[in-house]
Design an enzyme around this catalytic site. Structure first.
Site, PDB file in Angstrom:
ATOM      1  N   ASP A 291       0.837  -1.204   0.000  1.00  0.00           N
ATOM      2  CA  ASP A 291       0.000   0.000   0.000  1.00  0.00           C
ATOM      3  C   ASP A 291       0.871   1.253   0.000  1.00  0.00           C
ATOM      4  O   ASP A 291       2.052   1.191   0.335  1.00  0.00           O
ATOM      5  CB  ASP A 291      -0.921   0.020   1.229  1.00  0.00           C
ATOM      6  CG  ASP A 291      -0.109   0.075   2.519  1.00  0.00           C
ATOM      7  OD1 ASP A 291       0.741  -0.812   2.700  1.00  0.00           O
ATOM      8  OD2 ASP A 291      -0.318   1.000   3.329  1.00  0.00           O
TER       9      ASP A 291
ATOM     10  N   GLU B  15      -0.007  -0.776   5.744  1.00  0.00           N
ATOM     11  CA  GLU B  15       1.083  -0.268   6.619  1.00  0.00           C
ATOM     12  C   GLU B  15       0.927   1.228   6.867  1.00  0.00           C
ATOM     13  O   GLU B  15       1.141   1.715   7.970  1.00  0.00           O
ATOM     14  CB  GLU B  15       2.428  -0.545   5.937  1.00  0.00           C
ATOM     15  CG  GLU B  15       3.639  -0.269   6.807  1.00  0.00           C
ATOM     16  CD  GLU B  15       4.013   1.216   6.835  1.00  0.00           C
ATOM     17  OE1 GLU B  15       3.671   1.943   5.899  1.00  0.00           O
ATOM     18  OE2 GLU B  15       4.642   1.624   7.824  1.00  0.00           O
TER      19      GLU B  15
END
Ligand SMILES: N[C@@H](Cc1ccccc1)C(=O)O
Ligand SMILES: CCCCCC(=O)O
Ligand SMILES: [Zn+2]
Ligand SMILES: [Zn+2]
Length: 388
Positions: free
Chosen positions: A10, A74
Protein backbone atom coordinates in the site's frame (compact mmCIF):
# COMPACT_ATOMS: atom_id res chain seq x y z
CA UNK A 1 15.05 -21.18 12.69
CA UNK A 2 13.32 -19.32 9.81
CA UNK A 3 13.68 -15.62 9.01
CA UNK A 4 11.16 -13.20 7.50
CA UNK A 5 11.28 -10.64 4.71
CA UNK A 6 8.61 -7.97 5.23
CA UNK A 7 7.30 -5.28 2.87
CA UNK A 8 4.09 -3.41 2.15
CA UNK A 9 2.20 -2.91 -1.11
CA UNK A 10 0.00 0.00 0.00
CA UNK A 11 1.00 3.62 -0.50
CA UNK A 12 0.06 7.12 0.68
CA UNK A 13 -2.03 9.24 -1.74
CA UNK A 14 -0.51 11.33 -4.54
CA UNK A 15 -2.22 14.05 -6.58
CA UNK A 16 -1.09 14.85 -10.14
CA UNK A 17 0.20 18.37 -9.66
CA UNK A 18 3.93 18.74 -9.14
CA UNK A 19 4.74 15.31 -10.61
CA UNK A 20 6.86 15.05 -13.80
CA UNK A 21 4.77 12.00 -14.80
CA UNK A 22 1.40 10.74 -13.51
CA UNK A 23 2.15 9.43 -9.97
CA UNK A 24 0.67 5.96 -10.61
CA UNK A 25 2.10 5.51 -14.12
CA UNK A 26 5.50 4.02 -13.15
CA UNK A 27 6.89 5.77 -16.23
CA UNK A 28 10.68 5.72 -16.74
CA UNK A 29 12.43 9.08 -17.09
CA UNK A 30 16.22 9.59 -17.32
CA UNK A 31 16.92 6.12 -15.88
CA UNK A 32 14.44 6.44 -13.01
CA UNK A 33 11.11 4.70 -12.48
CA UNK A 34 8.73 7.40 -11.19
CA UNK A 35 5.69 6.60 -9.07
CA UNK A 36 4.11 6.62 -5.63
CA UNK A 37 5.52 3.63 -3.76
CA UNK A 38 8.69 3.19 -5.83
CA UNK A 39 10.81 3.46 -2.66
CA UNK A 40 8.03 3.14 -0.07
CA UNK A 41 7.64 0.22 -0.41
CA UNK A 42 6.79 -1.51 -3.70
CA UNK A 43 10.52 -1.75 -4.39
CA UNK A 44 10.64 -4.33 -1.58
CA UNK A 45 7.29 -6.01 -2.21
CA UNK A 46 8.07 -6.67 -5.87
CA UNK A 47 11.83 -7.00 -5.29
CA UNK A 48 11.34 -9.91 -2.90
CA UNK A 49 9.03 -11.72 -5.33
CA UNK A 50 11.35 -11.10 -8.28
CA UNK A 51 14.39 -12.40 -6.34
CA UNK A 52 12.36 -15.48 -5.46
CA UNK A 53 11.47 -15.93 -9.13
CA UNK A 54 15.14 -15.83 -10.14
CA UNK A 55 15.94 -18.43 -7.48
CA UNK A 56 13.11 -20.71 -8.57
CA UNK A 57 14.20 -20.45 -12.21
CA UNK A 58 17.57 -21.78 -11.09
CA UNK A 59 15.83 -24.64 -9.25
CA UNK A 60 17.27 -23.19 -6.02
CA UNK A 61 15.93 -25.03 -2.99
CA UNK A 62 16.52 -23.05 0.25
CA UNK A 63 17.59 -25.18 3.21
CA UNK A 64 16.58 -22.53 5.74
CA UNK A 65 12.84 -21.75 5.71
CA UNK A 66 11.74 -18.16 5.42
CA UNK A 67 8.52 -16.20 5.39
CA UNK A 68 7.55 -13.43 3.02
CA UNK A 69 5.09 -10.94 4.52
CA UNK A 70 3.53 -8.22 2.36
CA UNK A 71 1.16 -5.92 4.24
CA UNK A 72 -1.62 -3.95 2.59
CA UNK A 73 -2.32 -1.25 5.21
CA UNK A 74 1.08 -0.27 6.62
CA UNK A 75 0.48 3.43 6.01
CA UNK A 76 -2.59 3.32 8.24
CA UNK A 77 -1.01 1.30 11.08
CA UNK A 78 -0.90 -2.26 9.72
CA UNK A 79 -3.68 -3.44 12.04
CA UNK A 80 -5.43 -5.54 9.35
CA UNK A 81 -2.30 -6.66 7.49
CA UNK A 82 1.03 -7.17 9.26
CA UNK A 83 -0.62 -7.38 12.67
CA UNK A 84 -2.77 -10.28 11.47
CA UNK A 85 0.22 -11.99 9.84
CA UNK A 86 2.14 -11.72 13.12
CA UNK A 87 -0.80 -13.01 15.15
CA UNK A 88 -1.25 -16.03 12.84
CA UNK A 89 2.45 -16.95 13.01
CA UNK A 90 2.28 -16.57 16.80
CA UNK A 91 -0.57 -19.08 17.03
CA UNK A 92 1.68 -21.48 15.08
CA UNK A 93 4.46 -20.93 17.61
CA UNK A 94 6.79 -19.51 14.94
CA UNK A 95 10.03 -17.82 16.09
CA UNK A 96 12.23 -15.89 13.65
CA UNK A 97 16.03 -15.72 13.63
CA UNK A 98 15.62 -12.22 12.18
CA UNK A 99 13.07 -10.05 10.39
CA UNK A 100 14.02 -7.55 7.67
CA UNK A 101 11.65 -4.69 6.85
CA UNK A 102 11.84 -1.18 5.35
CA UNK A 103 12.92 1.75 7.50
CA UNK A 104 16.47 2.77 6.57
CA UNK A 105 18.70 2.86 3.50
CA UNK A 106 22.23 3.34 2.21
CA UNK A 107 22.92 7.03 2.95
CA UNK A 108 25.00 8.89 0.38
CA UNK A 109 26.01 12.49 1.06
CA UNK A 110 24.09 13.04 4.32
CA UNK A 111 26.92 13.43 6.78
CA UNK A 112 29.65 16.02 6.22
CA UNK A 113 33.03 14.41 6.01
CA UNK A 114 31.84 10.98 4.94
CA UNK A 115 32.75 10.26 1.34
CA UNK A 116 31.42 6.73 0.85
CA UNK A 117 27.72 5.79 0.87
CA UNK A 118 27.03 4.12 4.24
CA UNK A 119 24.40 1.43 4.86
CA UNK A 120 22.51 2.25 8.03
CA UNK A 121 20.48 -0.65 9.42
CA UNK A 122 17.86 0.56 11.90
CA UNK A 123 17.94 -1.57 15.08
CA UNK A 124 14.99 0.25 16.61
CA UNK A 125 12.27 2.69 15.70
CA UNK A 126 10.81 5.64 17.56
CA UNK A 127 7.59 5.44 19.52
CA UNK A 128 4.58 7.47 18.42
CA UNK A 129 1.72 9.46 19.91
CA UNK A 130 -1.13 10.78 17.79
CA UNK A 131 -3.00 13.18 20.09
CA UNK A 132 -6.17 15.17 19.41
CA UNK A 133 -6.44 18.55 21.17
CA UNK A 134 -9.75 20.42 21.48
CA UNK A 135 -11.19 23.57 23.02
CA UNK A 136 -14.95 24.10 23.40
CA UNK A 137 -16.46 27.55 23.88
CA UNK A 138 -19.96 29.07 23.77
CA UNK A 139 -21.10 29.92 20.22
CA UNK A 140 -22.48 33.41 19.62
CA UNK A 141 -22.59 36.42 17.35
CA UNK A 142 -19.16 37.65 16.22
CA UNK A 143 -20.25 41.25 16.82
CA UNK A 144 -19.73 40.80 20.60
CA UNK A 145 -16.84 38.36 21.01
CA UNK A 146 -15.42 37.29 24.42
CA UNK A 147 -11.77 38.18 25.18
CA UNK A 148 -10.58 34.69 24.19
CA UNK A 149 -12.20 32.12 21.90
CA UNK A 150 -11.55 28.46 21.12
CA UNK A 151 -9.36 29.07 18.07
CA UNK A 152 -7.06 31.54 19.85
CA UNK A 153 -6.82 29.41 23.01
CA UNK A 154 -5.92 26.27 21.04
CA UNK A 155 -3.55 28.09 18.69
CA UNK A 156 -1.68 29.62 21.65
CA UNK A 157 -1.39 26.21 23.32
CA UNK A 158 -0.07 24.55 20.16
CA UNK A 159 2.33 27.42 19.60
CA UNK A 160 3.79 26.80 23.07
CA UNK A 161 4.31 23.14 22.05
CA UNK A 162 6.02 24.17 18.82
CA UNK A 163 8.19 26.82 20.49
CA UNK A 164 9.34 24.44 23.26
CA UNK A 165 10.83 21.38 21.54
CA UNK A 166 11.26 18.23 23.60
CA UNK A 167 14.66 17.87 25.32
CA UNK A 168 17.74 17.16 23.21
CA UNK A 169 18.62 13.58 24.16
CA UNK A 170 21.76 13.23 22.04
CA UNK A 171 23.95 10.52 23.59
CA UNK A 172 21.15 8.61 25.29
CA UNK A 173 20.02 6.59 22.25
CA UNK A 174 21.50 4.43 19.48
CA UNK A 175 22.68 7.53 17.59
CA UNK A 176 25.91 7.19 19.59
CA UNK A 177 26.48 3.66 18.23
CA UNK A 178 25.85 4.96 14.71
CA UNK A 179 28.56 7.60 14.98
CA UNK A 180 31.04 5.28 16.70
CA UNK A 181 30.65 2.69 13.93
CA UNK A 182 30.97 5.41 11.31
CA UNK A 183 33.87 7.23 12.99
CA UNK A 184 36.43 5.53 10.75
CA UNK A 185 34.52 6.66 7.65
CA UNK A 186 34.88 10.34 8.57
CA UNK A 187 37.78 12.35 7.22
CA UNK A 188 40.12 14.20 9.61
CA UNK A 189 39.35 15.96 11.99
CA UNK A 190 35.76 14.64 12.15
CA UNK A 191 37.09 11.11 12.67
CA UNK A 192 38.75 12.30 15.90
CA UNK A 193 35.57 14.09 16.99
CA UNK A 194 33.39 11.07 16.30
CA UNK A 195 35.80 8.81 18.19
CA UNK A 196 35.64 11.10 21.23
CA UNK A 197 31.97 11.84 21.63
CA UNK A 198 32.41 11.93 25.40
CA UNK A 199 34.17 15.24 24.78
CA UNK A 200 32.38 16.55 21.70
CA UNK A 201 28.75 15.60 22.35
CA UNK A 202 27.57 19.16 23.02
CA UNK A 203 29.00 20.32 19.68
CA UNK A 204 27.58 17.40 17.71
CA UNK A 205 24.15 17.66 19.27
CA UNK A 206 23.97 21.34 18.28
CA UNK A 207 24.94 20.43 14.70
CA UNK A 208 22.32 17.66 14.61
CA UNK A 209 19.61 20.14 15.67
CA UNK A 210 20.10 22.19 12.50
CA UNK A 211 18.38 19.80 10.07
CA UNK A 212 14.94 18.08 10.50
CA UNK A 213 16.34 14.68 9.43
CA UNK A 214 19.14 14.70 12.04
CA UNK A 215 17.14 16.59 14.69
CA UNK A 216 14.67 13.68 14.54
CA UNK A 217 17.49 11.35 15.65
CA UNK A 218 18.19 13.18 18.92
CA UNK A 219 14.80 14.16 20.36
CA UNK A 220 11.11 13.39 20.42
CA UNK A 221 9.64 15.38 17.51
CA UNK A 222 6.40 17.41 17.60
CA UNK A 223 4.43 17.81 14.35
CA UNK A 224 1.17 19.81 14.39
CA UNK A 225 -0.44 18.13 11.40
CA UNK A 226 -4.16 19.05 11.51
CA UNK A 227 -6.21 22.09 12.66
CA UNK A 228 -9.97 22.46 12.13
CA UNK A 229 -12.22 25.17 13.57
CA UNK A 230 -14.98 27.63 12.78
CA UNK A 231 -18.28 27.28 10.96
CA UNK A 232 -19.01 30.78 9.61
CA UNK A 233 -17.31 34.16 9.46
CA UNK A 234 -19.87 35.82 11.78
CA UNK A 235 -20.28 33.00 14.33
CA UNK A 236 -18.10 32.60 17.44
CA UNK A 237 -16.49 29.15 16.85
CA UNK A 238 -18.06 26.62 19.27
CA UNK A 239 -14.94 24.41 19.06
CA UNK A 240 -11.40 24.15 17.74
CA UNK A 241 -9.69 20.83 17.15
CA UNK A 242 -6.12 19.88 16.24
CA UNK A 243 -4.00 16.76 15.83
CA UNK A 244 -0.32 16.51 16.81
CA UNK A 245 1.99 13.62 15.89
CA UNK A 246 4.92 12.98 18.26
CA UNK A 247 7.67 10.49 17.38
CA UNK A 248 9.29 9.43 20.63
CA UNK A 249 13.07 9.17 21.07
CA UNK A 250 14.26 5.68 22.25
CA UNK A 251 15.15 6.99 25.71
CA UNK A 252 11.69 8.45 26.43
CA UNK A 253 8.28 6.86 27.01
CA UNK A 254 4.73 7.82 26.01
CA UNK A 255 4.04 8.70 29.63
CA UNK A 256 7.03 11.01 29.97
CA UNK A 257 6.18 12.81 26.74
CA UNK A 258 2.55 13.32 27.74
CA UNK A 259 3.71 14.75 31.08
CA UNK A 260 5.87 17.31 29.28
CA UNK A 261 3.02 18.10 26.85
CA UNK A 262 0.57 18.81 29.68
CA UNK A 263 3.10 21.01 31.50
CA UNK A 264 3.83 22.93 28.29
CA UNK A 265 0.17 23.46 27.39
CA UNK A 266 -0.67 24.44 30.99
CA UNK A 267 -4.27 25.34 30.17
CA UNK A 268 -7.19 23.23 31.49
CA UNK A 269 -9.46 24.53 28.74
CA UNK A 270 -7.44 22.41 26.26
CA UNK A 271 -8.65 18.80 26.28
CA UNK A 272 -6.25 16.04 25.14
CA UNK A 273 -7.43 12.69 23.68
CA UNK A 274 -4.90 10.06 22.71
CA UNK A 275 -5.79 8.52 19.32
CA UNK A 276 -2.86 6.09 19.22
CA UNK A 277 0.30 5.74 21.27
CA UNK A 278 3.12 3.22 21.58
CA UNK A 279 6.54 3.31 23.23
CA UNK A 280 9.82 3.20 21.28
CA UNK A 281 10.61 -0.30 20.04
CA UNK A 282 13.24 -2.55 21.72
CA UNK A 283 16.81 -2.26 20.42
CA UNK A 284 17.71 -5.31 18.30
CA UNK A 285 21.03 -7.15 18.81
CA UNK A 286 24.06 -5.76 17.00
CA UNK A 287 27.15 -7.88 17.64
CA UNK A 288 29.25 -10.60 16.06
CA UNK A 289 26.77 -13.27 17.12
CA UNK A 290 23.71 -11.54 15.66
CA UNK A 291 22.91 -13.85 12.74
CA UNK A 292 20.96 -11.27 10.75
CA UNK A 293 23.62 -8.59 11.10
CA UNK A 294 26.34 -10.93 9.81
CA UNK A 295 24.16 -11.97 6.88
CA UNK A 296 23.44 -8.32 6.01
CA UNK A 297 27.17 -7.47 6.26
CA UNK A 298 28.08 -10.38 3.97
CA UNK A 299 25.33 -9.62 1.45
CA UNK A 300 26.23 -5.93 1.30
CA UNK A 301 29.83 -6.90 0.55
CA UNK A 302 28.57 -9.21 -2.22
CA UNK A 303 26.33 -6.61 -3.85
CA UNK A 304 27.67 -3.17 -2.82
CA UNK A 305 31.45 -3.69 -2.55
CA UNK A 306 32.16 0.06 -2.62
CA UNK A 307 29.99 1.14 0.30
CA UNK A 308 31.45 2.02 3.69
CA UNK A 309 31.12 0.04 6.91
CA UNK A 310 27.62 -0.94 8.00
CA UNK A 311 26.32 0.95 11.01
CA UNK A 312 23.32 0.47 13.28
CA UNK A 313 20.75 3.25 13.15
CA UNK A 314 17.28 4.31 14.21
CA UNK A 315 14.17 4.50 12.05
CA UNK A 316 12.56 7.89 12.69
CA UNK A 317 9.29 6.71 11.12
CA UNK A 318 7.29 3.63 12.09
CA UNK A 319 6.96 0.37 10.23
CA UNK A 320 4.92 -2.83 10.20
CA UNK A 321 7.87 -4.64 11.81
CA UNK A 322 6.74 -3.32 15.22
CA UNK A 323 3.98 -5.93 15.17
CA UNK A 324 6.50 -8.80 15.24
CA UNK A 325 8.17 -8.25 18.62
CA UNK A 326 6.67 -11.52 19.97
CA UNK A 327 8.30 -13.55 17.19
CA UNK A 328 11.84 -12.20 17.41
CA UNK A 329 14.02 -9.60 19.13
CA UNK A 330 16.12 -9.31 15.94
CA UNK A 331 14.06 -6.82 13.96
CA UNK A 332 16.03 -4.83 11.38
CA UNK A 333 14.74 -2.06 9.18
CA UNK A 334 16.75 -1.56 5.97
CA UNK A 335 16.18 -1.39 2.23
CA UNK A 336 19.38 -1.74 0.15
CA UNK A 337 18.70 1.41 -1.86
CA UNK A 338 21.16 4.33 -2.11
CA UNK A 339 19.47 7.55 -0.93
CA UNK A 340 20.86 11.01 -1.63
CA UNK A 341 19.53 14.00 0.35
CA UNK A 342 17.09 14.95 -2.43
CA UNK A 343 15.45 11.51 -2.18
CA UNK A 344 14.11 12.15 1.35
CA UNK A 345 11.39 14.72 0.45
CA UNK A 346 10.19 12.36 -2.30
CA UNK A 347 9.05 9.79 0.30
CA UNK A 348 5.35 10.62 0.86
CA UNK A 349 6.14 13.68 -1.29
CA UNK A 350 6.47 14.64 -4.97
CA UNK A 351 8.23 12.66 -7.73
CA UNK A 352 9.02 9.58 -5.65
CA UNK A 353 11.35 7.47 -7.78
CA UNK A 354 13.90 4.67 -7.84
CA UNK A 355 16.65 4.32 -10.43
CA UNK A 356 16.39 1.24 -12.65
CA UNK A 357 19.87 0.27 -11.50
CA UNK A 358 18.88 0.89 -7.86
CA UNK A 359 15.92 -1.45 -8.18
CA UNK A 360 18.05 -4.10 -9.87
CA UNK A 361 20.59 -3.88 -7.01
CA UNK A 362 17.78 -4.33 -4.48
CA UNK A 363 16.65 -7.51 -6.26
CA UNK A 364 20.25 -8.73 -6.43
CA UNK A 365 20.66 -8.05 -2.68
CA UNK A 366 17.56 -10.11 -1.87
CA UNK A 367 18.65 -12.86 -4.29
CA UNK A 368 22.01 -13.05 -2.47
CA UNK A 369 20.50 -12.63 1.00
CA UNK A 370 18.31 -15.70 0.64
CA UNK A 371 21.33 -17.76 -0.45
CA UNK A 372 23.61 -16.31 2.24
CA UNK A 373 20.99 -17.10 4.89
CA UNK A 374 21.21 -20.76 3.90
CA UNK A 375 23.96 -21.54 6.38
CA UNK A 376 23.05 -23.52 9.48
CA UNK A 377 25.11 -21.32 11.77
CA UNK A 378 27.54 -18.43 11.55
CA UNK A 379 31.20 -19.16 10.93
CA UNK A 380 33.09 -18.53 14.20
CA UNK A 381 34.01 -14.85 14.69
CA UNK A 382 37.58 -14.41 13.46
CA UNK A 383 39.06 -13.80 16.92
CA UNK A 384 37.69 -17.07 18.28
CA UNK A 385 39.11 -19.12 15.43
CA UNK A 386 42.66 -18.57 16.71
CA UNK A 387 43.39 -20.96 19.57
CA UNK A 388 44.70 -18.72 22.36
N1 LIG B 1 5.01 4.33 8.14
C1 LIG B 1 4.17 5.49 8.28
C2 LIG B 1 2.80 5.09 8.70
C3 LIG B 1 2.73 4.59 10.11
C4 LIG B 1 2.35 5.45 11.13
C5 LIG B 1 2.25 5.00 12.46
C6 LIG B 1 2.50 3.66 12.73
C7 LIG B 1 2.92 2.79 11.70
C8 LIG B 1 3.01 3.29 10.39
C9 LIG B 1 4.77 6.48 9.26
O1 LIG B 1 5.78 6.20 9.85
O2 LIG B 1 4.21 7.52 9.43
C1 LIG C 1 11.62 5.47 5.47
C2 LIG C 1 10.76 5.34 6.69
C3 LIG C 1 9.50 4.60 6.38
C4 LIG C 1 8.49 4.73 7.46
C5 LIG C 1 7.30 3.89 7.20
C6 LIG C 1 6.46 4.39 6.06
O1 LIG C 1 6.28 5.62 5.87
O2 LIG C 1 5.94 3.55 5.32
ZN1 LIG D 1 5.34 5.43 3.95
ZN1 LIG E 1 6.72 2.26 4.05
Amino acid sequence: MPYMLLAHMDVVPASQEGWHVPPFSAQELDGFIYGRGTVDNKNSAIGILQALEFLLRRDYRPRRSFYIGIGHDEEVSGRKGAMKIAALLETRGVKLVFLLDEGSVILDGFLEGIKKPVPLIAITEKGSITANFSVESAPGHSSAPPKEMSIGILAAALSRLEQNPMPNLFGQGPEIMTLEYLASEFSFPLNLIMSNLWLFSPVISRIFEQKPSTNALIRTTTAITMFNAGIKSNVIPPSAKATVNFRIHPSQTVEEVLEIVKNTIADDRVKIDIQEAFDPLPISPWDDRAFGVQIFRRTLLDVFPDVGSVAPGICIGNTDSRHFTNLTDAIYRFNPVVFKPDDVPRVHGLNERISVEGYEKQVEFLFQLIQNSDISKLPKPHAESHEL
